[in-house]
Structures are given as structure tokens and as C-alpha cells.
Design a protein around this motif. Structure first.
Motif, PDB file in Angstrom:
ATOM      1  N   TYR A   1       3.609 -28.861 -23.759  1.00  0.00           N
ATOM      2  CA  TYR A   1       4.913 -28.345 -23.326  1.00  0.00           C
ATOM      3  C   TYR A   1       4.951 -27.954 -21.848  1.00  0.00           C
ATOM      4  CZ  TYR A   1       6.218 -28.358 -28.214  1.00  0.00           C
ATOM      5  OH  TYR A   1       6.499 -28.760 -29.488  1.00  0.00           O
TER       6      TYR A   1
ATOM      7  N   TRP B   1       7.973 -26.128 -19.795  1.00  0.00           N
ATOM      8  CA  TRP B   1       7.905 -24.700 -19.488  1.00  0.00           C
ATOM      9  C   TRP B   1       7.888 -24.422 -17.994  1.00  0.00           C
ATOM     10  CZ3 TRP B   1       3.522 -23.308 -23.512  1.00  0.00           C
ATOM     11  CH2 TRP B   1       4.080 -23.390 -24.794  1.00  0.00           C
ATOM     12  N   TRP B   2       7.224 -25.300 -17.242  1.00  0.00           N
ATOM     13  CA  TRP B   2       7.138 -25.085 -15.802  1.00  0.00           C
ATOM     14  C   TRP B   2       7.800 -26.238 -15.074  1.00  0.00           C
ATOM     15  CZ3 TRP B   2       2.636 -24.072 -18.800  1.00  0.00           C
ATOM     16  CH2 TRP B   2       2.292 -22.712 -18.873  1.00  0.00           C
TER      17      TRP B   2
END
Lengths: 61, 249
Positions: B173, B177-178
Motif C-alpha cells: 500500500y 499511503w505516501w
């Protein structure tokens, strides 16, 4: 099919170095792993055999 | 059929030996098909040109690196729970192949990063977490070799690999997420694929081929481990030799 010639294919639109390095490195790693396992198996079996026969000699004498 | 009998190394050893040729042949055949499709059927990418063809080794290698880690951790967990020797041997056999695919994912990623981003390496969330995965594989293997007592080595490396599982969803992920330089998922369970059908097909065939390859080499390695651990193993020897040994004893 998008390749006009063999050199066209190997050039990979100018990215040949990157594409072929990736594929050749992968092939080498897999080949090396299979070879290493082959040798490891041979070594393990040789040791097992020596242990089996060595054990037999001890009990025989 | 009683599958539980194959949890005994004596029963599993010949079964694995019979399965290896099948997985090997299928892996080689599918790699042939996948490479043919990847280089001769899949079209040129309109954005990345031919450099995108690295995808046919990069994505399968990266998927295998994460998948094998999870499988290794599951075997380690089963080994801890049931105190099953073969489960620990499976975990031990998976680590080197998983490490190899992690290394390949990073290497082919660098080969892709240079022409597309202009850098071999960036400290982006996806790349950094995948590098940590490589260290985790190295840690599992080093921990095992650093402990002489086999049972303690099994359990310590099992705990290490189980704790490290948290990194797998982080890798997966990380691109969501970033804000990463690494591109997002091109194939997704929810939105489907953003690629041309033949590109996707070639990539999936290569993934299945890598999967079969992994099964074949891991089974071969488990067999080596069984022989190495039980040095006086008789069941695979030629019947004549085994018979002789039994008689002498």
C-alpha cells in the motif's frame, strides 16, 4: 509485431541496455539458483551415502 | 486421500521428488510463452516506449518477493503452533528464493528507474520498504545460521519472520499511503487493469511461470534440507543399499 529487424529488436527503442540487463540478470539468478541446488543435492547425497556406508563398515568390523 | 501423512518428511520427500519435474517443465513452457508475448505480441507503450518491457520480470519478481515472505511466515507459524519439523524446513527452504526475487525486483526496478525517473535509486516509500524486505530475508537466514541448536534456530527465525510480516502490507500500500515516485498499481482488484490486454496477459503468464519456478526450486531445496538434517536417511537410497543397511543393523 513491432520490430523491423533484429538490430531493431536488440536496440529496444534505445532502452536496450536497461531491458536486456533486467532480463539477463533474472535469467542468471535463476540459473545460478538451480545450479547451486544441484550441487547442494549432490553434496548432501554424497555425505548421506558416506554416513550410511561408514556406519556399515563400523558394524561389520 | 490422507494428506496429513505428507507432513512426515519420509512421506513428503518422494512426493516432492515426483512433483519437481512437472513444475519445472510447466515453468519453462510458460516462461517461453510469456517472453514471446512480452516481446513480440505486446505493443509499445505510448508513454514509456520499450522500457516498459522490464515490467515482465519486474512485477512478477516483486509480487513473488512479497508473496513468498507471507508463505514463509505462514509455514513458520504452523511450525511454531504444531511443532512440525517439515513446516520449519519449508520456511527455511523459501527464504533464499524469496531473497533472490527481492534482489531482482530492486535491480530491475533500478533498470527501469534510470530511464524513466533519471535515477537508479530514490528513497521513496515503495523502494525503501522493499529494501527493508531484503534485509528481513537476510536476517531470517543469518539468524538461522548463527544458532547451532536446530530447534532454537527454527523457532528464532520463525519469530523473526512472523514479526516482519507487517512490512508486506506496507510495501503493497506504500504507493497509496505516501506520495511516491514509484507509479501506482496498474492492476487492481477493484478497478481492474489499466494496461493493454496483451501486456497484462504476458505479465500474468510470467507471474504464473515464476510461481511454478519457485515451487520447483523450493521443493528441491526442502529435499536437500531433509537429507542434511537427517544424515542417516535410508528411504531414498537404492533398495539394495537400504536393505543391506537394515540387515547389518
Amino acid at each position: 509485431m513491432q520490430w523491423g529487424s533484429a538490430s531493431d529488436f536488440f536496440a529496444m527503442g534505445g532502452y536496450g541496455l536497461y531491458v536486456w540487463t533486467s532480463f539477463i540478470a533474472t535469467a542468471l539468478c535463476m540459473g545460478w539458483e538451480v545450479l547451486a541446488l544441484w550441487r547442494r543435492r549432490a553434496a548432501a547425497r554424497a555425505e548421506q551415502r558416506a554416513a550410511l556406508l561408514g556406519g556399515m563398515d563400523e558394524t561389520a568390523t | 486421500m490422507n494428506w496429513s501423512k505428507y507432513s512426515a518428511p519420509q512421506a513428503f520427500y518422494p512426493l516432492a521428488g515426483r512433483l519437481i519435474p512437472w513444475f519445472s517443465v510447466m515453468a519453462v513452457a510458460l516462461m517461453g510463452v510469456g517472453l514471446y508475448m512480452g516481446f513480440f505480441v505486446a505493443p509499445t507503450d505510448f508513454q514509456q516506449g520499450e522500457s516498459y518491457r522490464i515490467i515482465f520480470v519486474h512485477v512478477p519478481a516483486a509480487w513473488m518477493s512479497m508473496f513468498l515472505y507471507v508463505v514463509m511466515a505462514i509455514w513458520a507459524g504452523v511450525g511454531m503452533g504444531l511443532n512440525a519439523r517439515l513446516s520449519f524446513m519449508m520456511a527455511q527452504a523459501i527464504a533464499p528464493t524469496g531473497a533472490m526475487f527481492t534482489f531482482l525486483a530492486l535491480l530491475t526496478g533500478a533498470m527501469w528507474g534510470k530511464p524513466t525517473w533519471g535515477a537508479w535509486w530514490v528513497w521513496d516509500a515503495r523502494l525503501t520498504s522493499e529494501l527493508i524486505l531484503l534485509f528481513q530475508y537476510a536476517g531470517v537466514m543469518l539468524l538461522r545460521t548463527s544458532i547451532d541448536d536446530m530447534r532454537r534456530a527454527d523457532r528464532s527465525s520463525a519469530v523473526f519472520s512472523l514479526v516482519g510480516v507487517v512490512n508486506v502490507p506496507i510495501i503493497y500500500y506504500s504507493v497509496q499511503w505516501w506520495n511516491t515516485l514509484h507509479q501506482g498499481a496498474s492492476v487492481s482488484m477493484s478497478t481492474g487493469s489499466k494496461m493493454a490486454a496483451t501486456m497484462l496477459m504476458a505479465m500474468l503468464i510470467m507471474t504464473v511461470a515464476f510461481w511454478l519456478y519457485s515451487i520447483a526450486v523450493i521443493l528441491a531445496r526442502v529435499r536437500c534440507i531433509v537429507v542434511e538434517r537427517d544424515s542417516l536417511l535410508v528411504w531414498d537410497e537404492k533398495p539394495a543399499v537400504s536393505q543391506e543397511v537394515v540387515e547389518v543393523r
